[in-house]
Design a protein around this motif. Structure first.
Motif, PDB file in Angstrom:
ATOM      1  N   GLU A 391       0.812  -1.222   0.000  1.00 13.79           N
ATOM      2  CA  GLU A 391       0.000   0.000   0.000  1.00 13.79           C
ATOM      3  C   GLU A 391       0.844   1.269   0.000  1.00 13.79           C
ATOM      4  OE1 GLU A 391      -0.854   0.163   4.848  1.00 13.79           O
ATOM      5  OE2 GLU A 391      -2.471  -0.301   3.442  1.00 13.79           O
ATOM      6  N   ALA A 392       2.128   1.157   0.346  1.00 20.14           N
ATOM      7  CA  ALA A 392       3.010   2.324   0.301  1.00 20.14           C
ATOM      8  C   ALA A 392       3.123   2.896  -1.103  1.00 20.14           C
ATOM      9  CB  ALA A 392       4.395   1.955   0.827  1.00 20.14           C
ATOM     10  N   SER A 393       2.891   2.059  -2.123  1.00 21.11           N
ATOM     11  CA  SER A 393       3.010   2.534  -3.511  1.00 21.11           C
ATOM     12  C   SER A 393       1.761   3.246  -4.000  1.00 21.11           C
ATOM     13  CB  SER A 393       3.294   1.342  -4.441  1.00 21.11           C
ATOM     14  OG  SER A 393       2.151   0.493  -4.537  1.00 21.11           O
ATOM     15  N   HIS A 394       0.661   3.195  -3.280  1.00 18.61           N
ATOM     16  CA  HIS A 394      -0.610   3.667  -3.816  1.00 18.61           C
ATOM     17  C   HIS A 394      -0.750   5.186  -3.947  1.00 18.61           C
ATOM     18  CE1 HIS A 394      -2.609  -0.356  -2.370  1.00 18.61           C
ATOM     19  NE2 HIS A 394      -1.698  -0.531  -3.311  1.00 18.61           N
ATOM     20  N   PRO A 395      -0.236   6.001  -3.021  1.00 16.87           N
ATOM     21  CA  PRO A 395      -0.490   7.445  -3.129  1.00 16.87           C
ATOM     22  C   PRO A 395      -0.029   8.078  -4.441  1.00 16.87           C
ATOM     23  CG  PRO A 395       0.257   6.905  -0.916  1.00 16.87           C
ATOM     24  CD  PRO A 395       0.423   5.661  -1.729  1.00 16.87           C
ATOM     25  N   GLY A 396       1.080   7.605  -5.011  1.00 19.01           N
ATOM     26  CA  GLY A 396       1.571   8.199  -6.257  1.00 19.01           C
ATOM     27  C   GLY A 396       0.623   8.008  -7.420  1.00 19.01           C
ATOM     28  N   PRO A 397       0.272   6.762  -7.776  1.00 20.63           N
ATOM     29  CA  PRO A 397      -0.657   6.579  -8.887  1.00 20.63           C
ATOM     30  C   PRO A 397      -2.049   7.129  -8.608  1.00 20.63           C
ATOM     31  CG  PRO A 397      -0.135   4.484  -7.849  1.00 20.63           C
ATOM     32  CD  PRO A 397       0.837   5.490  -7.312  1.00 20.63           C
ATOM     33  N   LEU A 398      -2.473   7.188  -7.350  1.00 19.51           N
ATOM     34  CA  LEU A 398      -3.757   7.810  -7.043  1.00 19.51           C
ATOM     35  C   LEU A 398      -3.709   9.307  -7.342  1.00 19.51           C
ATOM     36  CD1 LEU A 398      -4.677   5.937  -3.737  1.00 19.51           C
ATOM     37  CD2 LEU A 398      -5.844   5.741  -5.945  1.00 19.51           C
ATOM     38  N   MET A 399      -2.596   9.947  -6.984  1.00 20.97           N
ATOM     39  CA  MET A 399      -2.404  11.352  -7.359  1.00 20.97           C
ATOM     40  C   MET A 399      -2.504  11.520  -8.865  1.00 20.97           C
ATOM     41  SD  MET A 399       1.197  13.454  -7.400  1.00 20.97           S
ATOM     42  CE  MET A 399       1.717  12.367  -8.744  1.00 20.97           C
ATOM     43  N   ALA A 400      -1.802  10.668  -9.598  1.00 23.45           N
ATOM     44  CA  ALA A 400      -1.795  10.760 -11.055  1.00 23.45           C
ATOM     45  C   ALA A 400      -3.184  10.540 -11.627  1.00 23.45           C
ATOM     46  CB  ALA A 400      -0.814   9.737 -11.628  1.00 23.45           C
TER      47      ALA A 400
END
Length: 459
Positions: A391-400
């Protein structure tokens, strides 16, 4: 601002679905042109939101084109979903994989859902606002061998598209308007005669492959010091006491200039042919694909940057940062932990990778959003697979995803921006003849993609 608020209101409830798709694709990594589960998940999701989906577009089993809305302009978002061989790992901060299975070591399990979610939100907002135009999702297989988008471009899947938006993970957050490397990609097959390894080594296919590699390494400094030429030996024999009757050398040439990359690639084929002749074996070349690097488009980059400023940088949690810090330590024990937490417009420099949407960017205006991974976590590495499943990877693609949705709706509301982007593209190309998109392996990828990955394909 009302249009932005409408888009964000439609995007927010999709967030849970986007994350569930991140996890679903990561849990079942599939190699290029074999992404049946991943493409099916995304197609089903788009159909649930009233997109008209054509599966198997262009006769490519895992490609698709989905559309919502009517009239023009048409804004396409690109969905990627293929994995990389030999990069498996659990979502833990240490090496746990076998190095034999596939893994999402480039984060394509994040790209497909993020971009599809953006398209769904944009289509819903455009419908509510009464905007003319279409939101299109192009499901593009096999990016990792720079093949899928080039084939789809050549076969007509991009027809009628006015602008392209996409996203990818890298080491910075922001909109990108700078070039990357051009790529040429193919496989050399040497065919000799098997025999006892203790006897005279005549017509040994591995001799030819090794001679080709050694020759190219020796010639590199004199003939193409400005270019990259990388290779793997895919077939090299089975046991030392049987001389190999087949050897396969897969190599990739990269350079900022497409014509230079092509010249280096052609030179390498010539050297391989001479190595075959000197060792008395047969030789053939199987072309995979070639792509230009990104053609920058400041107009679309500015539109994306504006949307990103509204969304803000990735919202990492303390637990997420701790996981990424531990993963970075596992990869680079002596390095500091660095993670871009800002939003910038990136227009300077040259990115070292090549991607198959580069070829599309020379024909249709293309804008791209990047989100940041820690700098100590290498792309195409087990650690990136681990991060892509956490889940640490999720904020970036959610921003995009949210920014792409906002930008897409704004473009539909103001088609003049698209026309400006097209004019910029025309000016940058400058009348240069582009020729047809360069790809091979079509019959293999349509009917027997498994043979490509087990190195038995013959086109």
């Amino acid at each position: 601002m009302k249009l932005v608020e409408t888009t964000r209101r439609h995007w927010q409830p999709l967030r849970t679905d986007i994350v569930s798709k991140f996890n679903a694709l990561w849990s079942n990594p599939e190699l290029g042109n074999m992404e049946f589960a991943a493409s099916g998940i995304l197609c089903d999701w788009l159909e649930e939101h009233d997109f008209k989906v054509e599966r198997g577009v262009c006769g490519l089993p895992t490609a698709f084109r989905a559309e919502a809305g009517e009239g023009g302009p048409a804004i396409a978002l690109l969905a990627e979903y293929d994995a990389l061989p030999g990069t498996d790992n659990a979502a833990v901060a240490h090496r746990s994989g076998t190095g034999r299975a596939a893994g999402h070591a480039c984060g394509h399990n994040l790209i497909g859902p993020a971009n599809c979610g953006a398209a769904i939100a944009a289509a819903l907002a455009a419908r509510e606002a009464g905007l003319a135009g279409r939101v299109v999702v192009l499901g593009t297989p096999s990016e990792e061998i720079v093949w899928g988008k080039i084939a789809m471009l050549g076969l007509g899947a991009f027809e009628g598209i006015d602008a392209i938006l996409t996203s990818h993970g890298d080491y910075q957050n922001g909109a990108i308007s700078r070039p990357c490397q051009s790529v040429m990609n193919g496989e050399i097959v040497f065919l000799g005669e098997s025999g006892h390894g203790g006897g005279t080594r005549r017509r040994n296919a591995l001799d030819a492959a090794e001679l080709a590699v050694q020759s190219l390494e020796r010639l590199r400094a004199h003939h193409f010091p400005d270019a990259s030429l990388e290779h793997v030996l895919r077939v090299a024999g089975h046991i030392p006491n049987v001389t190999p009757d087949e050897a396969r050398l897969w190599f990739t040439a990269r350079h900022a200039d497409f014509e230079r990359a092509k010249a280096v690639f052609d030179f390498a084929i010539g050297v391989a042919g001479q190595a075959a002749e000197m060792t008395g074996v047969a030789f053939r070349h199987q072309f995979i694909a070639g792509t230009r690097g990104y053609l920058p488009n400041d107009t679309l980059a500015q539109a994306l940057h504006s949307a990103l400023e509204l969304v803000g940088p990735p919202r990492w949690t303390g637990e997420g940062r701790d996981f990424m810090r531990a993963l970075a330590k596992a990869c680079r024990p002596e390095g500091d932990f660095t993670l871009d937490d800002g939003i910038r417009l990136h227009t300077e420099g040259l990115d070292p990778y090549g991607q198959d949407d580069g070829e599309a960017s020379w024909r249709i205006p293309l804008g791209r959003v990047n989100w940041a991974f820690p700098e100590q976590v290498p792309l195409h590495n087990w650690a990136l697979t681990a991060l892509s499943g956490h889940e640490a990877s999720h904020p970036g693609p959610l921003m995009a995803s949210e920014a792409l949705a906002i930008a897409a709706v704004r473009l539909l509301a103001d088609p003049a921006v698209i026309e400006t982007a097209k004019a910029e593209l025309t000016g940058r190309v400058g009348g240069k003849a582009l020729g047809e998109p360069a790809f091979g392996a079509l019959e293999t990828m349509r009917h027997r993609p498994g043979s490509f990955w087990n190195a038995s394909w013959v086109e």
